[in-house]
Design a protein around this motif. Sequence first.
Motif, PDB file in Angstrom:
ATOM      1  N   ALA A   1      -6.368   5.168   7.152  1.00  0.00           N
ATOM      2  CA  ALA A   1      -5.026   5.159   7.440  1.00  0.00           C
ATOM      3  C   ALA A   1      -3.978   5.220   6.164  1.00  0.00           C
ATOM      4  O   ALA A   1      -3.159   6.015   6.210  1.00  0.00           O
ATOM      5  CB  ALA A   1      -4.803   3.788   8.123  1.00  0.00           C
ATOM      6  N   ALA A   2      -4.440   4.517   5.372  1.00  0.00           N
ATOM      7  CA  ALA A   2      -3.666   4.489   4.218  1.00  0.00           C
ATOM      8  C   ALA A   2      -3.561   5.939   3.339  1.00  0.00           C
ATOM      9  O   ALA A   2      -2.728   6.439   2.869  1.00  0.00           O
ATOM     10  CB  ALA A   2      -4.143   3.569   2.811  1.00  0.00           C
ATOM     11  N   MET A   3      -4.826   6.752   3.537  1.00  0.00           N
ATOM     12  CA  MET A   3      -4.755   8.102   2.945  1.00  0.00           C
ATOM     13  C   MET A   3      -3.930   9.085   3.730  1.00  0.00           C
ATOM     14  O   MET A   3      -3.202   9.927   3.121  1.00  0.00           O
ATOM     15  CB  MET A   3      -6.202   8.608   2.775  1.00  0.00           C
ATOM     16  CG  MET A   3      -7.308   8.089   1.875  1.00  0.00           C
ATOM     17  SD  MET A   3      -6.610   8.133   0.201  1.00  0.00           S
ATOM     18  CE  MET A   3      -5.789   6.349  -0.145  1.00  0.00           C
ATOM     19  N   ASN A   4      -3.838   8.462   4.816  1.00  0.00           N
ATOM     20  CA  ASN A   4      -2.780   9.614   5.840  1.00  0.00           C
ATOM     21  C   ASN A   4      -1.456   9.197   5.222  1.00  0.00           C
ATOM     22  O   ASN A   4      -0.632  10.220   5.705  1.00  0.00           O
ATOM     23  CB  ASN A   4      -2.900   9.105   7.093  1.00  0.00           C
ATOM     24  CG  ASN A   4      -3.848   9.966   8.121  1.00  0.00           C
ATOM     25  OD1 ASN A   4      -3.751  10.890   8.597  1.00  0.00           O
ATOM     26  ND2 ASN A   4      -5.232   9.260   8.126  1.00  0.00           N
ATOM     27  N   LEU A   5      -1.111   8.272   4.543  1.00  0.00           N
ATOM     28  CA  LEU A   5       0.254   8.168   4.059  1.00  0.00           C
ATOM     29  C   LEU A   5       0.488   9.276   2.946  1.00  0.00           C
ATOM     30  O   LEU A   5       1.336  10.096   2.776  1.00  0.00           O
ATOM     31  CB  LEU A   5       0.530   6.898   3.503  1.00  0.00           C
ATOM     32  CG  LEU A   5       0.452   5.584   4.428  1.00  0.00           C
ATOM     33  CD1 LEU A   5       0.920   4.383   3.672  1.00  0.00           C
ATOM     34  CD2 LEU A   5       2.069   6.028   5.158  1.00  0.00           C
ATOM     35  N   VAL A   6      -0.368   9.697   2.319  1.00  0.00           N
ATOM     36  CA  VAL A   6      -0.507  10.608   1.029  1.00  0.00           C
ATOM     37  C   VAL A   6      -0.305  11.982   1.787  1.00  0.00           C
ATOM     38  O   VAL A   6       0.525  12.616   1.285  1.00  0.00           O
ATOM     39  CB  VAL A   6      -1.947  10.763   0.324  1.00  0.00           C
ATOM     40  CG1 VAL A   6      -1.944  11.681  -1.026  1.00  0.00           C
ATOM     41  CG2 VAL A   6      -2.105   9.202  -0.318  1.00  0.00           C
TER      42      VAL A   6
ATOM     43  N   THR B   1       0.834  -1.367   0.110  1.00  0.00           N
ATOM     44  CA  THR B   1      -0.064  -0.112   0.014  1.00  0.00           C
ATOM     45  C   THR B   1       0.785   1.296   0.043  1.00  0.00           C
ATOM     46  O   THR B   1       0.635   2.175  -0.740  1.00  0.00           O
ATOM     47  CB  THR B   1      -0.952  -0.127   1.423  1.00  0.00           C
ATOM     48  OG1 THR B   1      -2.005  -0.989   1.206  1.00  0.00           O
ATOM     49  CG2 THR B   1      -1.791   1.355   1.381  1.00  0.00           C
ATOM     50  N   MET B   2       1.795   1.275   1.020  1.00  0.00           N
ATOM     51  CA  MET B   2       2.793   2.413   1.044  1.00  0.00           C
ATOM     52  C   MET B   2       3.619   2.653  -0.463  1.00  0.00           C
ATOM     53  O   MET B   2       3.341   4.074  -0.927  1.00  0.00           O
ATOM     54  CB  MET B   2       3.973   2.184   2.050  1.00  0.00           C
ATOM     55  CG  MET B   2       4.631   3.267   2.022  1.00  0.00           C
ATOM     56  SD  MET B   2       6.167   3.161   3.341  1.00  0.00           S
ATOM     57  CE  MET B   2       7.028   2.122   2.338  1.00  0.00           C
ATOM     58  N   PHE B   3       4.174   1.697  -1.029  1.00  0.00           N
ATOM     59  CA  PHE B   3       4.518   1.936  -2.286  1.00  0.00           C
ATOM     60  C   PHE B   3       3.806   2.413  -3.360  1.00  0.00           C
ATOM     61  O   PHE B   3       4.042   3.114  -4.308  1.00  0.00           O
ATOM     62  CB  PHE B   3       5.561   0.836  -2.763  1.00  0.00           C
ATOM     63  CG  PHE B   3       6.675   0.411  -1.856  1.00  0.00           C
ATOM     64  CD1 PHE B   3       7.689   1.614  -1.836  1.00  0.00           C
ATOM     65  CD2 PHE B   3       7.065  -0.628  -1.046  1.00  0.00           C
ATOM     66  CE1 PHE B   3       8.885   1.344  -0.757  1.00  0.00           C
ATOM     67  CE2 PHE B   3       8.050  -0.649  -0.164  1.00  0.00           C
ATOM     68  CZ  PHE B   3       9.053   0.304  -0.166  1.00  0.00           C
ATOM     69  N   THR B   4       2.489   1.747  -3.447  1.00  0.00           N
ATOM     70  CA  THR B   4       1.544   1.939  -4.598  1.00  0.00           C
ATOM     71  C   THR B   4       0.966   3.319  -4.229  1.00  0.00           C
ATOM     72  O   THR B   4       1.031   4.064  -5.537  1.00  0.00           O
ATOM     73  CB  THR B   4       0.357   1.120  -4.346  1.00  0.00           C
ATOM     74  OG1 THR B   4       0.743  -0.310  -4.424  1.00  0.00           O
ATOM     75  CG2 THR B   4      -0.645   1.380  -5.382  1.00  0.00           C
ATOM     76  N   LEU B   5       0.802   3.768  -2.970  1.00  0.00           N
ATOM     77  CA  LEU B   5       0.419   5.084  -3.049  1.00  0.00           C
ATOM     78  C   LEU B   5       1.603   6.028  -3.253  1.00  0.00           C
ATOM     79  O   LEU B   5       1.319   7.108  -3.620  1.00  0.00           O
ATOM     80  CB  LEU B   5      -0.117   5.440  -1.440  1.00  0.00           C
ATOM     81  CG  LEU B   5      -1.327   4.775  -1.238  1.00  0.00           C
ATOM     82  CD1 LEU B   5      -1.687   4.817   0.282  1.00  0.00           C
ATOM     83  CD2 LEU B   5      -2.522   5.458  -2.261  1.00  0.00           C
TER      84      LEU B   5
ATOM     85  N   LEU C   1      -1.372  11.007  -9.830  1.00  0.00           N
ATOM     86  CA  LEU C   1      -2.607  10.416  -9.763  1.00  0.00           C
ATOM     87  C   LEU C   1      -3.604  10.740  -8.510  1.00  0.00           C
ATOM     88  O   LEU C   1      -4.569  10.761  -8.607  1.00  0.00           O
ATOM     89  CB  LEU C   1      -2.459   8.900 -10.003  1.00  0.00           C
ATOM     90  CG  LEU C   1      -2.198   8.417 -11.090  1.00  0.00           C
ATOM     91  CD1 LEU C   1      -1.881   6.948 -11.260  1.00  0.00           C
ATOM     92  CD2 LEU C   1      -2.900   8.487 -12.453  1.00  0.00           C
ATOM     93  N   ILE C   2      -2.666  10.827  -7.393  1.00  0.00           N
ATOM     94  CA  ILE C   2      -3.537  11.364  -6.057  1.00  0.00           C
ATOM     95  C   ILE C   2      -2.721  12.784  -5.893  1.00  0.00           C
ATOM     96  O   ILE C   2      -1.532  12.804  -5.840  1.00  0.00           O
ATOM     97  CB  ILE C   2      -3.322  10.317  -4.797  1.00  0.00           C
ATOM     98  CG1 ILE C   2      -3.878   9.036  -5.492  1.00  0.00           C
ATOM     99  CG2 ILE C   2      -3.768  10.830  -3.699  1.00  0.00           C
ATOM    100  CD1 ILE C   2      -3.769   7.740  -4.280  1.00  0.00           C
ATOM    101  N   ARG C   3      -3.542  13.505  -5.350  1.00  0.00           N
ATOM    102  CA  ARG C   3      -2.987  15.059  -5.287  1.00  0.00           C
ATOM    103  C   ARG C   3      -3.678  15.215  -3.656  1.00  0.00           C
ATOM    104  O   ARG C   3      -4.864  15.070  -3.598  1.00  0.00           O
ATOM    105  CB  ARG C   3      -3.285  16.020  -6.159  1.00  0.00           C
ATOM    106  CG  ARG C   3      -2.828  15.820  -7.610  1.00  0.00           C
ATOM    107  CD  ARG C   3      -3.280  16.861  -8.464  1.00  0.00           C
ATOM    108  NE  ARG C   3      -2.498  16.714  -9.628  1.00  0.00           N
ATOM    109  CZ  ARG C   3      -1.350  17.099 -10.224  1.00  0.00           C
ATOM    110  NH1 ARG C   3      -0.440  17.531  -9.139  1.00  0.00           N
ATOM    111  NH2 ARG C   3      -0.831  16.857 -11.134  1.00  0.00           N
ATOM    112  N   ALA C   4      -2.913  15.874  -2.732  1.00  0.00           N
ATOM    113  CA  ALA C   4      -3.187  16.349  -1.333  1.00  0.00           C
ATOM    114  C   ALA C   4      -3.972  17.668  -1.654  1.00  0.00           C
ATOM    115  O   ALA C   4      -3.096  18.630  -1.172  1.00  0.00           O
ATOM    116  CB  ALA C   4      -2.039  16.187  -0.597  1.00  0.00           C
ATOM    117  N   THR C   5      -5.065  17.750  -2.247  1.00  0.00           N
ATOM    118  CA  THR C   5      -5.645  19.055  -2.256  1.00  0.00           C
ATOM    119  C   THR C   5      -6.181  19.620  -0.839  1.00  0.00           C
ATOM    120  O   THR C   5      -6.305  18.518  -0.069  1.00  0.00           O
ATOM    121  CB  THR C   5      -6.857  18.911  -3.207  1.00  0.00           C
ATOM    122  OG1 THR C   5      -7.911  18.046  -2.795  1.00  0.00           O
ATOM    123  CG2 THR C   5      -6.438  18.562  -4.766  1.00  0.00           C
TER     124      THR C   5
END
Length: 248
Positions: free
Chosen positions: A195-200, A127-131, A139-143
């Motif tokens: 929890a995964a989104m917190n990595l972003v 999950t960490m490496f994918t994110l 692909l994922i932006r921390a707006t």
Amino acid sequence: MRSGNPALNANTFDQFHEMSSADSTQMTIRGTANKTMILLGLAIGTACLTWSQVAQGNMASAMPWMIGGAISGFVLALIISFKADWAPVLAPLYALAEGLFLGGISAVIDAQYPGVALQAIGLTFGTMFTLLIAYQSGLIRATENFKLGVFAATGGIALVYLTSIVLGFFGMSVPLIHSAGPWGIAFSAFVVVIAAMNLVLDFDFIEQAAKNGAPKSAEWYGAFGLMVTLVWLYIEILRLLAKLNSRD
């Protein structure tokens, strides 16, 4: 800057500015990654200790280490959160303490459901490496809306867990947290996603701190913040897998 991780907040790296004159080099993402690997290595080392004790049937010997690790890790995390400039010294101690707890609890659950610990480890790092790839590729932006949503969801989860702890003192529990039924599994899956989104948010926070010229010593705090999220993610994935396996 905002992060759902309570260890990382908008004022965190301000604590390092007073040290900038004495620290001629600046924080880098590579340096933070290297220090994260050091913390992970320390955690794995102590995890092997309690894992081996439980695996050999020495639960009585492992339990004090597990409890001590959990309490020490919590206390150290609180101290570092308020004293970010102490991270170079305390972050490794936090990793050692968390490893003691994680190794023991992983061995206990793995004894009930063989293979789940290895699966949880693989899913956590996968999950960490994918994110990380998704974040770096855009692909994922921390707006701001994304940050606000994750921050609110994280706070809500913390409130549910706190309520469960308080009710536990009175012999009550929140079935949603511990149940292996559809709602319990759905709740655990939701927590894993948050929890995964917190990595972003952590990736974004560290990137912005490096761009803003935080001193080299701040790398330890950035690594600590990532460790906090990874520990949380691993525990939640382990709980979810245990619930799924208990239904077989």
